[in-house]
Scaffold this active site. Structure first.
Site, PDB file in Angstrom:
ATOM      1  N   ASP A  35      -6.452 -51.621 -29.224  1.00 32.39           N
ATOM      2  CA  ASP A  35      -5.377 -50.983 -28.702  1.00 32.39           C
ATOM      3  C   ASP A  35      -4.356 -52.015 -28.011  1.00 32.39           C
ATOM      4  O   ASP A  35      -3.413 -51.554 -28.019  1.00 32.39           O
ATOM      5  CB  ASP A  35      -6.112 -50.091 -27.558  1.00 32.39           C
ATOM      6  CG  ASP A  35      -7.180 -48.865 -28.016  1.00 32.39           C
ATOM      7  OD1 ASP A  35      -6.917 -48.830 -29.418  1.00 32.39           O
ATOM      8  OD2 ASP A  35      -7.589 -48.111 -27.332  1.00 32.39           O
ATOM      9  N   TYR A  38      -1.633 -52.679 -30.165  1.00 35.46           N
ATOM     10  CA  TYR A  38      -0.777 -51.771 -29.943  1.00 35.46           C
ATOM     11  C   TYR A  38       0.364 -51.547 -29.027  1.00 35.46           C
ATOM     12  O   TYR A  38       1.462 -51.400 -29.459  1.00 35.46           O
ATOM     13  CB  TYR A  38      -1.486 -50.384 -30.481  1.00 35.46           C
ATOM     14  CG  TYR A  38      -0.805 -49.101 -30.622  1.00 35.46           C
ATOM     15  CD1 TYR A  38      -0.213 -48.704 -31.852  1.00 35.46           C
ATOM     16  CD2 TYR A  38      -0.479 -48.213 -29.513  1.00 35.46           C
ATOM     17  CE1 TYR A  38       0.388 -47.403 -31.762  1.00 35.46           C
ATOM     18  CE2 TYR A  38       0.213 -47.263 -29.548  1.00 35.46           C
ATOM     19  CZ  TYR A  38       0.603 -46.600 -30.707  1.00 35.46           C
ATOM     20  OH  TYR A  38       1.397 -45.593 -30.898  1.00 35.46           O
ATOM     21  N   SER A  84      -3.213 -13.804 -37.908  1.00 32.26           N
ATOM     22  CA  SER A  84      -4.512 -14.166 -37.480  1.00 32.26           C
ATOM     23  C   SER A  84      -5.482 -13.836 -38.426  1.00 32.26           C
ATOM     24  O   SER A  84      -5.258 -13.653 -39.363  1.00 32.26           O
ATOM     25  CB  SER A  84      -4.572 -13.116 -36.197  1.00 32.26           C
ATOM     26  OG  SER A  84      -4.331 -11.727 -36.670  1.00 32.26           O
ATOM     27  N   LYS A 120     -13.503 -23.513 -37.001  1.00 34.20           N
ATOM     28  CA  LYS A 120     -12.595 -22.748 -36.598  1.00 34.20           C
ATOM     29  C   LYS A 120     -12.446 -23.184 -35.150  1.00 34.20           C
ATOM     30  O   LYS A 120     -13.221 -23.164 -34.223  1.00 34.20           O
ATOM     31  CB  LYS A 120     -12.867 -21.072 -36.471  1.00 34.20           C
ATOM     32  CG  LYS A 120     -11.905 -20.414 -35.811  1.00 34.20           C
ATOM     33  CD  LYS A 120     -12.023 -19.037 -36.034  1.00 34.20           C
ATOM     34  CE  LYS A 120     -10.991 -18.086 -35.393  1.00 34.20           C
ATOM     35  NZ  LYS A 120     -10.718 -18.338 -34.066  1.00 34.20           N
ATOM     36  N   ASP A 122     -11.014 -23.820 -31.380  1.00 35.40           N
ATOM     37  CA  ASP A 122     -10.742 -22.921 -30.226  1.00 35.40           C
ATOM     38  C   ASP A 122      -9.705 -23.567 -29.434  1.00 35.40           C
ATOM     39  O   ASP A 122      -9.939 -24.219 -28.674  1.00 35.40           O
ATOM     40  CB  ASP A 122     -12.099 -22.797 -29.377  1.00 35.40           C
ATOM     41  CG  ASP A 122     -12.073 -21.508 -28.868  1.00 35.40           C
ATOM     42  OD1 ASP A 122     -11.256 -20.602 -29.150  1.00 35.40           O
ATOM     43  OD2 ASP A 122     -13.106 -21.201 -28.189  1.00 35.40           O
ATOM     44  N   LYS A 295     -11.125 -19.726 -46.623  1.00 37.69           N
ATOM     45  CA  LYS A 295      -9.857 -19.370 -47.288  1.00 37.69           C
ATOM     46  C   LYS A 295     -10.023 -19.366 -48.835  1.00 37.69           C
ATOM     47  O   LYS A 295     -10.622 -20.542 -49.274  1.00 37.69           O
ATOM     48  CB  LYS A 295      -8.766 -20.042 -46.901  1.00 37.69           C
ATOM     49  CG  LYS A 295      -8.804 -20.171 -45.456  1.00 37.69           C
ATOM     50  CD  LYS A 295      -7.582 -21.070 -44.898  1.00 37.69           C
ATOM     51  CE  LYS A 295      -7.366 -21.045 -43.411  1.00 37.69           C
ATOM     52  NZ  LYS A 295      -6.654 -22.074 -42.765  1.00 37.69           N
ATOM     53  N   LYS A 319     -17.701 -16.168 -37.455  1.00 34.99           N
ATOM     54  CA  LYS A 319     -18.131 -16.587 -36.058  1.00 34.99           C
ATOM     55  C   LYS A 319     -19.654 -16.981 -35.818  1.00 34.99           C
ATOM     56  O   LYS A 319     -20.452 -16.275 -36.443  1.00 34.99           O
ATOM     57  CB  LYS A 319     -17.704 -15.573 -35.046  1.00 34.99           C
ATOM     58  CG  LYS A 319     -16.495 -14.912 -34.928  1.00 34.99           C
ATOM     59  CD  LYS A 319     -15.269 -15.824 -34.241  1.00 34.99           C
ATOM     60  CE  LYS A 319     -13.849 -15.459 -34.379  1.00 34.99           C
ATOM     61  NZ  LYS A 319     -13.443 -14.836 -32.958  1.00 34.99           N
ATOM     62  N   CYS A 431      -9.387  14.164 -27.008  1.00 35.17           N
ATOM     63  CA  CYS A 431      -8.677  14.879 -26.222  1.00 35.17           C
ATOM     64  C   CYS A 431      -7.710  15.842 -26.904  1.00 35.17           C
ATOM     65  O   CYS A 431      -6.906  15.196 -27.654  1.00 35.17           O
ATOM     66  CB  CYS A 431      -8.136  14.485 -24.956  1.00 35.17           C
ATOM     67  SG  CYS A 431      -6.677  15.342 -24.040  1.00 35.17           S
TER      68      CYS A 431
HETATM   69  C1  9MJ Z   1      -8.473 -22.467 -36.572  1.00 33.85           C
HETATM   70  N1  9MJ Z   1      -8.238 -21.804 -35.651  1.00 33.85           N
HETATM   71  O1  9MJ Z   1      -9.206 -23.449 -36.574  1.00 33.85           O
HETATM   72  C2  9MJ Z   1      -6.781 -20.739 -39.210  1.00 33.85           C
HETATM   73  N2  9MJ Z   1      -7.834 -21.853 -37.919  1.00 33.85           N
HETATM   74  O2  9MJ Z   1      -5.643 -19.743 -41.061  1.00 33.85           O
HETATM   75  C3  9MJ Z   1      -8.214 -22.316 -39.350  1.00 33.85           C
HETATM   76  N3  9MJ Z   1      -6.983 -20.997 -37.995  1.00 33.85           N
HETATM   77  C4  9MJ Z   1      -5.966 -19.793 -39.818  1.00 33.85           C
HETATM   78  N4  9MJ Z   1      -7.313 -21.517 -40.063  1.00 33.85           N
HETATM   79  C5  9MJ Z   1      -4.786 -18.597 -41.231  1.00 33.85           C
HETATM   80  N5  9MJ Z   1      -8.973 -23.353 -39.647  1.00 33.85           N
HETATM   81  C6  9MJ Z   1      -4.231 -18.227 -39.993  1.00 33.85           C
HETATM   82  C7  9MJ Z   1      -5.130 -18.872 -39.301  1.00 33.85           C
END
Ligand code: 9MJ
Length: 673
Positions: A35, A38, A84, A120, A122, A295, A319, A431
């Site tokens: 570091d 750098y 999404s 995935k 967050d 995917k 999830k 309703c």
């Molecule tokens: C996340 N949040 O890590 C996608 N994502 O691909 C990954 N989100 C995504 N892919 C298409 N790894 C729409 C969202």
């Protein structure tokens, strides 16, 4: 003082070295120098640029925090919507996803299909636009169509290259990915905040999203943010590989960081193995994740699969089990939605679960409520998974106080008193008050003014409720009859806001047929169906006049949707509101319909389509055939004239051959047309 050419090349050489070490450190996680070395290079470059300000280039590594604060964010319209993801919560749901994919691709149930699997993250989704290799714009996802320009903030994130490495990248390249705050940075930031008595972050996701939305880039620069890219948006001027996994590899070669945990796997079993593996290492990963994403790896197949409204059919988020907490039910109330659906909601003693405070949880519908037998006073388990609406998972019956009673579906609407009805076989109770019901009217009006509908800025939910209660708003047409005087007389509404609102109402009058159709709030007609109707018919008059059969000729419109559309336009009341809206100046450009011709080259011919076509999707082929006067049906029979067959055609091809139906490929179809 002007720099000499020697000084110029010295600066350029320093930049090259710094970029190279950035790449080694961030993209490859393989630093070559300590570091301190750098930092020396960086200081040397800074000193040169200070002495010769002419030397500074926007993509210089010193320019990460140079931008001045802004007073607000500009809106960025995404050229390609930012999608999404749909969710799967169990192996069964994953299996269902996989079957739907195979079905759509007309592949046999046992076929292997490769998925690109990745954690995935967050955090907050962003779009980065590179032109000729230079970062020119960063934007938030926003609602998927419009985001906010946060260029000045993304430039401060060290792992985002200001200039791409290597060569062969498209002239315009949009990289999409997740900005996140690694766990270590999150913990350190919060510890400092607690010591300093300033505000700590609730969870890493809020931390990332909040940091990106700072008006002063110096504040963003202080936040320990990182980013992994996970998809491509625009790409002009060079061909990218035809598999998702290879595109991510290419990203890495260009210095864009991608998640090291990504893998290509075979079918559902491969996905589940990946899920288990990542799940077992979740706590040890340096960043927060709430599941994994699969995917379809082939971009050809992705295109074939397409989208349903805002989510791709070729991807799913699997999830991790949701986080759960215990709390008490203070009340069970029934909410009335836009279509009259009466939904039970539990009002809870506030509880902190999965990073947010939850005080309401859905009970979905009356059957669910009865199945779980949730009662006022019960202690319940509340569950929340990532970004999903919190729900009551179960009741701890051992803790039930004495004297509780089963909750019953109200017989009358809690808002308007009309009868609540439930059709045979329907889970949803509704309703029956229709637009007589203030709740339905308010919801319909909220939908009408919403961003993706007429987009009347500043027309908020509270205002609508107030105007509906005072009977000033009965139909959407009344919105365009509101006056400056009445608006400014309302509570909490000054002259200035009233005048702004009048301006936004005026501006919303110029709209598009798609938005208008969507705004009407016809059941089952979402944005993508509205868009299909608009492009198919071109004019509102033709949509209103279309028969059931004509409606079903529109891609994605089946018998149920067609019936909803017909019954909406069969109500004289709805036609009257539309006429008043047009009289009051609501307008849109109309176009010629893509109407099928009676004397087209394919008139009188019936087609069935199967398999993957080389250059168009099956929906596109269907539209082409219909425009040329032909008809498209779902299954091969004695009445079929032609089978249009692409790659991987399955049982339909066998049947056509058996019945002696003529089989065409895409080229043969085009020459017929
Ligand atoms: C996340 N949040 O890590 C996608 N994502 O691909 C990954 N989100 C995504 N892919 C298409 N790894 C729409 C969202």
């Amino acid at each position: 003082m002007k720099p000499s050419s020697e000084t110029k090349s010295q600066a350029e050489s320093l930049r090259e070295q710094i970029r190279h070490h950035n790449y080694q450190y961030h993209a490859l996680d393989d630093p070559e120098i300590p570091d301190a070395a750098y930092d020396r290079l960086m200081r040397e470059l800074l000193a040169l640029e200070e002495k010769y300000p002419d030397l500074v280039t926007p993509d210089s590594p010193t320019q990460r925090v140079g931008d001045a604060p802004v007073s607000s964010f500009e809106t960025v319209q995404h050229e390609l919507p930012m999608l999404s993801l749909g969710n799967a919560f169990s192996p069964e749901e994953l299996n269902e996803f996989h079957s739907r994919v195979l079905d759509r691709l007309e592949m046999d149930a046992g076929s292997t299909l490769q998925y690109a699997a990745e954690p995935k993250l967050d955090g907050a989704a962003v779009s980065l636009l590179y032109e000729d290799g230079v970062l020119v714009r960063g934007a938030t996802r926003g609602d998927g169509t419009n985001g906010e320009d946060i260029t000045h903030n993304v430039r401060t994130i060290e792992s985002i290259p200001l200039r791409l490495m290597g060569s062969g990248y498209p002239r315009r390249l949009e990289v999409r990915g997740e900005v996140f705050m690694p766990k270590a940075g999150f913990d350190a930031y919060n510890e400092n905040a607690r010591e300093a008595g300033t505000k700590a972050f609730v969870n890493p996701r809020n931390a990332a999203a909040g940091s990106l939305r700072q008006l002063d880039p110096k504040l963003t620069a202080e936040r320990p943010l990182d980013m992994y890219a996970y998809s491509v948006g625009i790409s002009d001027g060079a061909n990218l590989p035809d598999h998702h996994s290879e595109i991510l590899n290419r990203f890495q070669e260009w210095g864009i960081k991608v998640c090291p945990e990504r893998r290509v796997v075979d079918g559902v079993n491969g996905c589940l193995e990946f899920y288990e593996d990542i799940g077992s290492r979740r706590d040890a990963l340096p960043y927060e994740i709430d599941g994994v994403v699969y995917k379809v790896d082939s971009l050809r197949l992705q295109e074939e699969l397409g989208f349903v409204s805002r989510a791709p059919r070729w991807a799913v988020a699997h999830k991790f089990p949701a986080q759960e907490e215990m709390t008490e039910v203070a009340a069970v109330e029934f909410q009335v939605g836009r279509t009259g659906a009466v939904t039970p909601v539990a009002r809870l003693k506030p509880v902190f679960v999965g990073g947010v405070t939850v005080s309401n949880a859905t009970l979905h519908n009356i059957d669910e409520l009865h199945r779980k037998d949730v009662r006022v006073g019960d202690t319940v388990i509340v569950r929340r998974a990532g970004d999903v609406i919190p729900e009551v998972a179960s009741v701890i019956t051992g803790r039930r106080p004495k004297g509780t009673r089963r909750v019953q579906l109200p017989t009358a609407c809690p808002v308007c008193g009309s009868r609540v009805a439930r059709e045979e076989g329907e889970t949803v109770a509704r309703c029956t008050g229709g637009l007589f019901c203030a709740a339905q009217r308010a919801e319909a009006l909220k939908h009408f003014v919403s961003r993706r509908a007429l987009d009347i800025e500043g027309f908020g939910a509270k205002l609508i409720e107030q105007l509906v209660l005072s009977d000033r708003l009965q139909t959407p047409a009344n919105i365009f009859q509101l006056t400056m005087e009445e608006l400014s007389a309302l509570d909490r509404m000054g002259e200035k806001s009233a005048s702004n609102l009048i301006d936004s109402i005026e501006a919303s009058k110029t709209t598009t047929l798609t938005r208008f159709l969507f705004a009407l709030g016809i059941r089952e007609v979402g944005e993508s169906t509205a868009a299909s109707l608009a492009s198919h018919f071109g004019k509102l008059k033709s949509v209103v006049a279309a028969s059931d059969e004509e409606l079903q000729a529109v891609p994605d419109v089946g018998p149920v949707v067609a019936a909803r559309i017909r019954s909406f336009f069969d109500e004289q009341h709805n036609i009257d509101v539309i006429s008043t809206l047009r009289e009051l100046g609501v307008s849109w450009p109309e176009s010629e319909p893509l109407a099928p011709s009676d004397d087209g080259p394919l008139s009188g011919k019936t087609f069935v389509i199967t398999g993957t076509l080389p250059s168009m999707t099956r929906d596109e082929a269907k539209e082409r055939i219909q425009l040329a006067g032909g008809k498209v049906t779902g299954s091969v029979s004695g009445k079929t004239d032609y089978l249009l067959a692409g790659e991987k055609a399955g049982s339909k091809l066998t049947k056509a051959e058996k019945l002696g139906v003529e089989v065409l490929d895409e080229a043969a179809l085009l020459s017929l047309i």
